[in-house]
Design a protein around this motif. Structure first.
Motif, PDB file in Angstrom:
ATOM      1  N   ARG A  19       0.812  -1.220   0.000  1.00  0.00           N
ATOM      2  CA  ARG A  19       0.000   0.000   0.000  1.00  0.00           C
ATOM      3  C   ARG A  19       0.844   1.268   0.000  1.00  0.00           C
ATOM      4  O   ARG A  19       0.452   2.283  -0.569  1.00  0.00           O
ATOM      5  N   LYS A  20       1.987   1.180   0.649  1.00  0.00           N
ATOM      6  CA  LYS A  20       2.878   2.348   0.660  1.00  0.00           C
ATOM      7  C   LYS A  20       3.331   2.642  -0.773  1.00  0.00           C
ATOM      8  O   LYS A  20       3.321   3.788  -1.229  1.00  0.00           O
ATOM      9  N   LYS A  21       3.674   1.591  -1.482  1.00  0.00           N
ATOM     10  CA  LYS A  21       4.097   1.726  -2.881  1.00  0.00           C
ATOM     11  C   LYS A  21       2.970   2.345  -3.706  1.00  0.00           C
ATOM     12  O   LYS A  21       3.184   3.272  -4.493  1.00  0.00           O
ATOM     13  N   GLY A  22       1.762   1.815  -3.493  1.00  0.00           N
ATOM     14  CA  GLY A  22       0.610   2.310  -4.225  1.00  0.00           C
ATOM     15  C   GLY A  22       0.323   3.769  -3.919  1.00  0.00           C
ATOM     16  O   GLY A  22      -0.004   4.564  -4.802  1.00  0.00           O
ATOM     17  N   LEU A  23       0.467   4.130  -2.662  1.00  0.00           N
ATOM     18  CA  LEU A  23       0.198   5.500  -2.242  1.00  0.00           C
ATOM     19  C   LEU A  23       1.175   6.470  -2.903  1.00  0.00           C
ATOM     20  O   LEU A  23       0.776   7.518  -3.415  1.00  0.00           O
ATOM     21  N   MET A  24       2.439   6.104  -2.891  1.00  0.00           N
ATOM     22  CA  MET A  24       3.460   6.964  -3.514  1.00  0.00           C
ATOM     23  C   MET A  24       3.191   7.123  -5.002  1.00  0.00           C
ATOM     24  O   MET A  24       3.337   8.217  -5.563  1.00  0.00           O
ATOM     25  N   LYS A  25       2.736   6.045  -5.604  1.00  0.00           N
ATOM     26  CA  LYS A  25       2.413   6.106  -7.035  1.00  0.00           C
ATOM     27  C   LYS A  25       1.275   7.099  -7.260  1.00  0.00           C
ATOM     28  O   LYS A  25       1.299   7.901  -8.191  1.00  0.00           O
ATOM     29  N   LYS A  26       0.263   7.044  -6.402  1.00  0.00           N
ATOM     30  CA  LYS A  26      -0.891   7.924  -6.538  1.00  0.00           C
ATOM     31  C   LYS A  26      -0.507   9.392  -6.369  1.00  0.00           C
ATOM     32  O   LYS A  26      -1.026  10.267  -7.060  1.00  0.00           O
ATOM     33  N   VAL A  27       0.400   9.652  -5.417  1.00  0.00           N
ATOM     34  CA  VAL A  27       0.836  11.043  -5.227  1.00  0.00           C
ATOM     35  C   VAL A  27       1.538  11.533  -6.484  1.00  0.00           C
ATOM     36  O   VAL A  27       1.307  12.644  -6.959  1.00  0.00           O
ATOM     37  N   SER A  28       2.378  10.666  -7.004  1.00  0.00           N
ATOM     38  CA  SER A  28       3.129  11.002  -8.208  1.00  0.00           C
ATOM     39  C   SER A  28       2.193  11.307  -9.366  1.00  0.00           C
ATOM     40  O   SER A  28       2.361  12.294 -10.082  1.00  0.00           O
ATOM     41  N   GLU A  29       1.198  10.447  -9.544  1.00  0.00           N
ATOM     42  CA  GLU A  29       0.230  10.646 -10.630  1.00  0.00           C
ATOM     43  C   GLU A  29      -0.524  11.961 -10.470  1.00  0.00           C
ATOM     44  O   GLU A  29      -0.703  12.718 -11.424  1.00  0.00           O
ATOM     45  N   LYS A  68     -11.116  14.588  -7.460  1.00  0.00           N
ATOM     46  CA  LYS A  68     -11.354  13.164  -7.247  1.00  0.00           C
ATOM     47  C   LYS A  68     -10.119  12.437  -6.761  1.00  0.00           C
ATOM     48  O   LYS A  68     -10.163  11.631  -5.823  1.00  0.00           O
ATOM     49  N   ARG A  69      -9.001  12.720  -7.416  1.00  0.00           N
ATOM     50  CA  ARG A  69      -7.777  12.001  -7.066  1.00  0.00           C
ATOM     51  C   ARG A  69      -7.253  12.383  -5.696  1.00  0.00           C
ATOM     52  O   ARG A  69      -6.697  11.564  -4.969  1.00  0.00           O
ATOM     53  N   ARG A  70      -7.400  13.646  -5.359  1.00  0.00           N
ATOM     54  CA  ARG A  70      -6.959  14.071  -4.037  1.00  0.00           C
ATOM     55  C   ARG A  70      -7.774  13.330  -2.981  1.00  0.00           C
ATOM     56  O   ARG A  70      -7.250  12.835  -1.988  1.00  0.00           O
ATOM     57  N   SER A  71      -9.079  13.274  -3.204  1.00  0.00           N
ATOM     58  CA  SER A  71      -9.966  12.588  -2.286  1.00  0.00           C
ATOM     59  C   SER A  71      -9.571  11.121  -2.156  1.00  0.00           C
ATOM     60  O   SER A  71      -9.476  10.575  -1.054  1.00  0.00           O
ATOM     61  N   GLY A  72      -9.325  10.477  -3.284  1.00  0.00           N
ATOM     62  CA  GLY A  72      -8.916   9.081  -3.279  1.00  0.00           C
ATOM     63  C   GLY A  72      -7.575   8.874  -2.596  1.00  0.00           C
ATOM     64  O   GLY A  72      -7.377   7.893  -1.877  1.00  0.00           O
ATOM     65  N   LEU A  73      -6.688   9.807  -2.798  1.00  0.00           N
ATOM     66  CA  LEU A  73      -5.361   9.726  -2.172  1.00  0.00           C
ATOM     67  C   LEU A  73      -5.482   9.766  -0.653  1.00  0.00           C
ATOM     68  O   LEU A  73      -4.869   8.964   0.049  1.00  0.00           O
ATOM     69  N   PHE A  74      -6.263  10.691  -0.145  1.00  0.00           N
ATOM     70  CA  PHE A  74      -6.456  10.810   1.299  1.00  0.00           C
ATOM     71  C   PHE A  74      -7.121   9.558   1.854  1.00  0.00           C
ATOM     72  O   PHE A  74      -6.796   9.093   2.949  1.00  0.00           O
ATOM     73  N   LYS A  75      -8.031   9.005   1.074  1.00  0.00           N
ATOM     74  CA  LYS A  75      -8.704   7.786   1.503  1.00  0.00           C
ATOM     75  C   LYS A  75      -7.698   6.655   1.637  1.00  0.00           C
ATOM     76  O   LYS A  75      -7.699   5.919   2.635  1.00  0.00           O
ATOM     77  N   LYS A  76      -6.818   6.523   0.673  1.00  0.00           N
ATOM     78  CA  LYS A  76      -5.792   5.484   0.720  1.00  0.00           C
ATOM     79  C   LYS A  76      -4.846   5.697   1.902  1.00  0.00           C
ATOM     80  O   LYS A  76      -4.431   4.748   2.561  1.00  0.00           O
ATOM     81  N   ALA A  77      -4.513   6.955   2.139  1.00  0.00           N
ATOM     82  CA  ALA A  77      -3.621   7.270   3.254  1.00  0.00           C
ATOM     83  C   ALA A  77      -4.294   6.910   4.575  1.00  0.00           C
ATOM     84  O   ALA A  77      -3.671   6.321   5.464  1.00  0.00           O
ATOM     85  N   SER A  78      -5.568   7.250   4.673  1.00  0.00           N
ATOM     86  CA  SER A  78      -6.332   6.948   5.878  1.00  0.00           C
ATOM     87  C   SER A  78      -6.377   5.446   6.129  1.00  0.00           C
ATOM     88  O   SER A  78      -6.202   4.970   7.250  1.00  0.00           O
ATOM     89  N   GLU A  79      -6.602   4.689   5.070  1.00  0.00           N
ATOM     90  CA  GLU A  79      -6.658   3.233   5.203  1.00  0.00           C
ATOM     91  C   GLU A  79      -5.311   2.671   5.627  1.00  0.00           C
ATOM     92  O   GLU A  79      -5.227   1.779   6.481  1.00  0.00           O
TER      93      GLU A  79
END
Lengths: 251, 197
Positions: free
Chosen positions: A24-34, B16-27
């Motif tokens: 999940r950490k990997k996925g999260l970093m990817k999402k931030v990058s995107e 949308k992506r910001r919201s999804g990002l925060f959701k992932k971080a929260s999880e």
């Protein structure tokens, strides 16, 4: 994609937790990058974990320091305005999900009751329905009736020659003419039989409908279900009195 | 992957992506018990941030290169309390999301039934496909049904109000006090999962 739904709680199994963290950490970093690339914006992410003495940082230490310096330069209020922590963020999610749930439930309820209405039209009994069900059913019938009245009105206005020679049609036309003189529906575009209705109207009018009915019956202390003729029926529709119409069509 | 060209799409995508990002971080925080901070600038140069336990402590810890300092008893108590809150909130959220999923499935079922009946009963079809005579018949049928619904409701209320145990106070009054009807637990709520045979 996951095959099993993950429970939203701390993973007690150490190895499972570590594995999940890595993924999940990997996925999260990817999402931030995107997010940063797609929208052309500045961002940074910092993760402290028990598995590493130094934090995991995106984009890198220098980049993050730059973004944070920019962040700190902003007025205190601007910084806090859109700042959330776990508690506030989850509360926001709960609020949003609750709204969606409310809306979805109402829509489902409405569709369900419309189905019950159709069954009722074909003669199915109302015995299995409780008071709340009946109330909602009554409301759905009202909404659909409004549409039917409007449609009848529109048809009569648009009808040029049209008259059929059967007795039934003539009688129906006479009945409709009487209806026209009483009903004054506001002009609206025609809708299909099932009316898509919003959240608030159903809630508000349900109470109004029932309150009106109850108020109109408080003076009558002898509400006997065996004495249909004596019952005072409420006027749901301002322009229309249900008592007037003959009930030859359904026994 | 490059920056998006259309401004409007960009704003929507960001949101949308910001919201999804925060959701992932929260999880991630919930599942693995880690501490995170995310800072994001919007296209309109507003700043959004997510932090667990909170943005400032993580940012300061990072910038000052301080190892974790929260070892005092008060801090631990505060943290324990906060974690308990979060657990509670997550449970609530899970419950609502489950209910939402249930209602969505219900919608699918209802739609199936509805689709299966298309074209079969003329009175269930769109109003503008009905002839005048049919409209009249439909109208009368619905009015009759409305009367029956009212009758049935009155019957239920009548029976209930004449049952001695109905009123918490004891004796049933023939006055039929309207206000006491609320004790019936009239389900005006629309999120009941009533199903019909």
């Amino acid at each position: 994609m996951t095959r099993k739904k993950v429970k939203l709680a701390f993973i007690t199994n150490d190895s499972a937790r570590k594995a999940t963290f890595k993924k999940r950490k990997k996925g999260l970093m990817k999402k931030v990058s995107e997010l940063s690339t797609l929208c052309g914006i500045d961002a940074c992410a910092i993760i402290y974990s028990p598995y590493d003495t130094s934090p995991e940082v995106w984009p890198n230490t220098m980049g993050a320091q730059r973004v944070l310096a920019e962040f700190k330069r902003m007025p205190e209020m601007e910084q806090s305005k859109k700042m959330v922590n776990q508690e506030s963020f989850i509360r926001q999610r709960i609020a949003k999900a609750s709204e969606q749930l409310k809306k979805q439930s109402k829509e489902n309820r409405e569709k369900e009751m419309t189905e019950v209405m159709y069954q009722g039209l074909t003669g199915k009994g109302l015995q299995n329905l409780n008071l709340g069900d009946l109330n909602d059913l009554g409301w759905v019938i009202d909404q659909n009736l409004k549409e039917v009245y409007k449609r009848i009105e529109a048809v009569k206005k648009g009808a040029s020659t049209s008259s059929s020679s059967s007795v039934a049609a003539a009688a129906a036309a006479a009945v409709a003419a009487a209806a026209a003189s009483q009903a004054v529906p506001p002009p609206m575009e025609q809708k299909p039989a099932v009316v898509e209705l919003g959240l608030d109207p159903m809630q508000r009018t349900q109470t109004e409908w029932f309150t009106d009915w109850m108020n109109s019956n408080t003076s009558d202390q002898h509400i006997g279900y065996g004495h249909a003729d004596e019952m005072i029926l409420p006027n749901f529709n301002d322009n229309h009195n249900a008592n007037v119409w003959p009930n030859n069509f359904y026994p | 992957m490059t920056k998006m060209s259309k401004e409007s799409n960009l704003l929507v995508t960001f949101s949308k992506r910001r919201s999804g990002l925060f959701k992932k971080a929260s999880e991630l925080c919930t599942l693995c018990g880690v501490e995170i901070a995310i800072v994001v600038f919007s296209p309109g140069h507003k700043v959004f941030s997510f932090g667990h336990p909170n943005v400032d402590s993580i940012v300061n810890r990072f910038l000052t290169r301080n190892p974790t300092s929260s070892s005092s008893t008060t801090c631990q108590l505060v943290e324990a309390h906060r974690n308990a809150n979060v657990r509670e909130l997550n449970a609530q959220l899970t419950e609502i999301l489950n209910q939402l999923e249930f209602e969505k499935k219900r919608e699918v079922e209802i739609e199936k039934i509805h689709k299966a009946k298309i074209g079969k009963n003329w009175w269930e079809g769109p109003l503008n496909e009905l002839e005048h005579g049919e409209l009249e018949q439909l109208k009368l049928g619905m009015e009759e049904l409305k009367k029956n619904v009212t009758k049935q409701m009155q019957k239920i209320i009548f029976v209930a109000s004449n049952t001695p145990t109905f009123f918490l106070g004891g004796s049933s009054s023939s006055n039929g006090d309207v206000k006491n009807i609320k004790g019936l637990g009239l389900s005006m709520a629309t999120n009941g999962h009533t199903s019909f045979p």
